[in-house]
Design a protein around this motif. Structure first.
Motif, PDB file in Angstrom:
ATOM      1  N   GLU A   1      52.007  13.624 -20.713  1.00  9.31           N
ATOM      2  CA  GLU A   1      50.687  14.260 -20.762  1.00  9.31           C
ATOM      3  C   GLU A   1      50.274  14.750 -19.375  1.00  9.31           C
ATOM      4  OE1 GLU A   1      46.266  13.338 -22.537  1.00  9.31           O
ATOM      5  OE2 GLU A   1      47.441  11.651 -21.790  1.00  9.31           O
ATOM      6  N   ALA A   2      50.493  13.914 -18.339  1.00  4.50           N
ATOM      7  CA  ALA A   2      50.140  14.319 -16.977  1.00  4.50           C
ATOM      8  C   ALA A   2      50.957  15.530 -16.540  1.00  4.50           C
ATOM      9  CB  ALA A   2      50.360  13.154 -16.013  1.00  4.50           C
ATOM     10  N   THR A   3      52.241  15.549 -16.866  1.00  7.82           N
ATOM     11  CA  THR A   3      53.105  16.684 -16.521  1.00  7.82           C
ATOM     12  C   THR A   3      52.625  17.947 -17.210  1.00  7.82           C
ATOM     13  OG1 THR A   3      54.994  15.221 -16.204  1.00  7.82           O
ATOM     14  CG2 THR A   3      55.470  17.551 -16.573  1.00  7.82           C
ATOM     15  N   LEU A   4      52.305  17.841 -18.488  1.00  4.74           N
ATOM     16  CA  LEU A   4      51.828  19.020 -19.223  1.00  4.74           C
ATOM     17  C   LEU A   4      50.484  19.497 -18.684  1.00  4.74           C
ATOM     18  CD1 LEU A   4      52.818  17.992 -22.861  1.00  4.74           C
ATOM     19  CD2 LEU A   4      53.924  19.707 -21.390  1.00  4.74           C
ATOM     20  N   ASP A   5      49.626  18.559 -18.296  1.00  7.06           N
ATOM     21  CA  ASP A   5      48.345  18.945 -17.690  1.00  7.06           C
ATOM     22  C   ASP A   5      48.561  19.676 -16.384  1.00  7.06           C
ATOM     23  OD1 ASP A   5      46.911  17.841 -19.762  1.00  7.06           O
ATOM     24  OD2 ASP A   5      46.385  15.990 -18.695  1.00  7.06           O
TER      25      ASP A   5
ATOM     26  N   HIS B   1      55.497   6.429 -21.021  1.00  7.09           N
ATOM     27  CA  HIS B   1      56.238   7.694 -21.044  1.00  7.09           C
ATOM     28  C   HIS B   1      55.367   8.827 -21.575  1.00  7.09           C
ATOM     29  CE1 HIS B   1      60.121   6.271 -19.730  1.00  7.09           C
ATOM     30  NE2 HIS B   1      60.078   5.283 -20.612  1.00  7.09           N
ATOM     31  N   LEU B   2      54.598   8.548 -22.595  1.00  6.87           N
ATOM     32  CA  LEU B   2      53.716   9.580 -23.144  1.00  6.87           C
ATOM     33  C   LEU B   2      52.613   9.945 -22.153  1.00  6.87           C
ATOM     34  CD1 LEU B   2      53.476   8.423 -26.863  1.00  6.87           C
ATOM     35  CD2 LEU B   2      54.701  10.411 -25.960  1.00  6.87           C
ATOM     36  N   ASP B   3      52.116   8.956 -21.425  1.00  2.00           N
ATOM     37  CA  ASP B   3      51.102   9.241 -20.406  1.00  2.00           C
ATOM     38  C   ASP B   3      51.672  10.140 -19.314  1.00  2.00           C
ATOM     39  OD1 ASP B   3      49.254   7.719 -21.773  1.00  2.00           O
ATOM     40  OD2 ASP B   3      49.469   5.951 -20.478  1.00  2.00           O
ATOM     41  N   ARG B   4      52.933   9.867 -18.906  1.00  2.10           N
ATOM     42  CA  ARG B   4      53.577  10.713 -17.895  1.00  2.10           C
ATOM     43  C   ARG B   4      53.783  12.136 -18.417  1.00  2.10           C
ATOM     44  NH1 ARG B   4      58.249   6.828 -16.634  1.00  2.10           N
ATOM     45  NH2 ARG B   4      57.019   5.039 -16.039  1.00  2.10           N
TER      46      ARG B   4
ATOM     47  N   ARG C   1      56.107  -0.795 -27.151  1.00  2.00           N
ATOM     48  CA  ARG C   1      55.001   0.124 -27.360  1.00  2.00           C
ATOM     49  C   ARG C   1      54.375   0.514 -26.022  1.00  2.00           C
ATOM     50  NH1 ARG C   1      52.763  -3.065 -30.956  1.00  2.00           N
ATOM     51  NH2 ARG C   1      54.023  -2.590 -32.730  1.00  2.00           N
ATOM     52  N   ARG C   2      54.227  -0.478 -25.130  1.00  3.14           N
ATOM     53  CA  ARG C   2      53.663  -0.188 -23.793  1.00  3.14           C
ATOM     54  C   ARG C   2      54.577   0.786 -23.047  1.00  3.14           C
ATOM     55  NH1 ARG C   2      52.324  -5.744 -24.090  1.00  3.14           N
ATOM     56  NH2 ARG C   2      54.164  -6.329 -22.877  1.00  3.14           N
ATOM     57  N   LEU C   3      55.901   0.593 -23.184  1.00  2.00           N
ATOM     58  CA  LEU C   3      56.859   1.494 -22.555  1.00  2.00           C
ATOM     59  C   LEU C   3      56.688   2.908 -23.079  1.00  2.00           C
ATOM     60  CD1 LEU C   3      59.471   1.885 -20.772  1.00  2.00           C
ATOM     61  CD2 LEU C   3      60.744   1.405 -22.864  1.00  2.00           C
ATOM     62  N   TRP C   4      56.570   3.052 -24.396  1.00  2.00           N
ATOM     63  CA  TRP C   4      56.379   4.377 -24.999  1.00  2.00           C
ATOM     64  C   TRP C   4      55.095   5.022 -24.486  1.00  2.00           C
ATOM     65  CZ3 TRP C   4      57.172   1.833 -30.371  1.00  2.00           C
ATOM     66  CH2 TRP C   4      58.525   1.566 -30.576  1.00  2.00           C
ATOM     67  N   HIS C   5      54.027   4.225 -24.410  1.00  4.33           N
ATOM     68  CA  HIS C   5      52.745   4.771 -23.956  1.00  4.33           C
ATOM     69  C   HIS C   5      52.839   5.253 -22.511  1.00  4.33           C
ATOM     70  CE1 HIS C   5      50.315   4.098 -27.473  1.00  4.33           C
ATOM     71  NE2 HIS C   5      50.781   2.861 -27.576  1.00  4.33           N
TER      72      HIS C   5
END
Length: 101
Positions: free
Chosen positions: A93-97, A88-91, A82-86
């Motif tokens: 989100e940062a890329t999309l931002d 990746h999702l954080d990255r 789950r931490r791994l998924w988070h």
């Protein structure tokens, strides 16, 4: 049978999902899931032997209910993933931002 092997079967996961609403008799599970009574009983036996459900007798009916302890063990095992998924999702989100700026 180890819990992961038990949960690999989709019908058993559907039974566990149905038991989230509370203890239920075999007949109610059979009707709710559109299974045969012998099929439902077979899956419930496997779930019970794996420790994922408990059964109690009330007159002529057997009620099945979830046992949370084995599910907590599975949840603990999944925590690093789950931490791994988070991450990746954080990255993402940062890329999309950055793309939106």
């Amino acid at each position: 049978m180890p819990p992961f092997d038990v949960l690999a079967e989709p019908t058993r996961r559907r039974i566990l999902d149905a038991l989230l609403d509370g203890p239920q008799p075999v007949g109610a599970l059979t009707e709710r899931l559109g299974l045969t009574q012998p099929g439902t009983s077979k899956h419930l036996r496997v779930l019970r032997e794996a420790g994922l459900v408990a059964v109690r007798q009330d007159a002529q009916r057997r009620y099945y209910e979830l046992r949370p302890e084995p599910l907590a063990e599975i949840d603990a095992w999944l925590a690093p993933y789950r931490r791994l998924w988070h991450r990746h999702l954080d990255r993402l989100e940062a890329t999309l931002d950055d793309m939106g700026s």
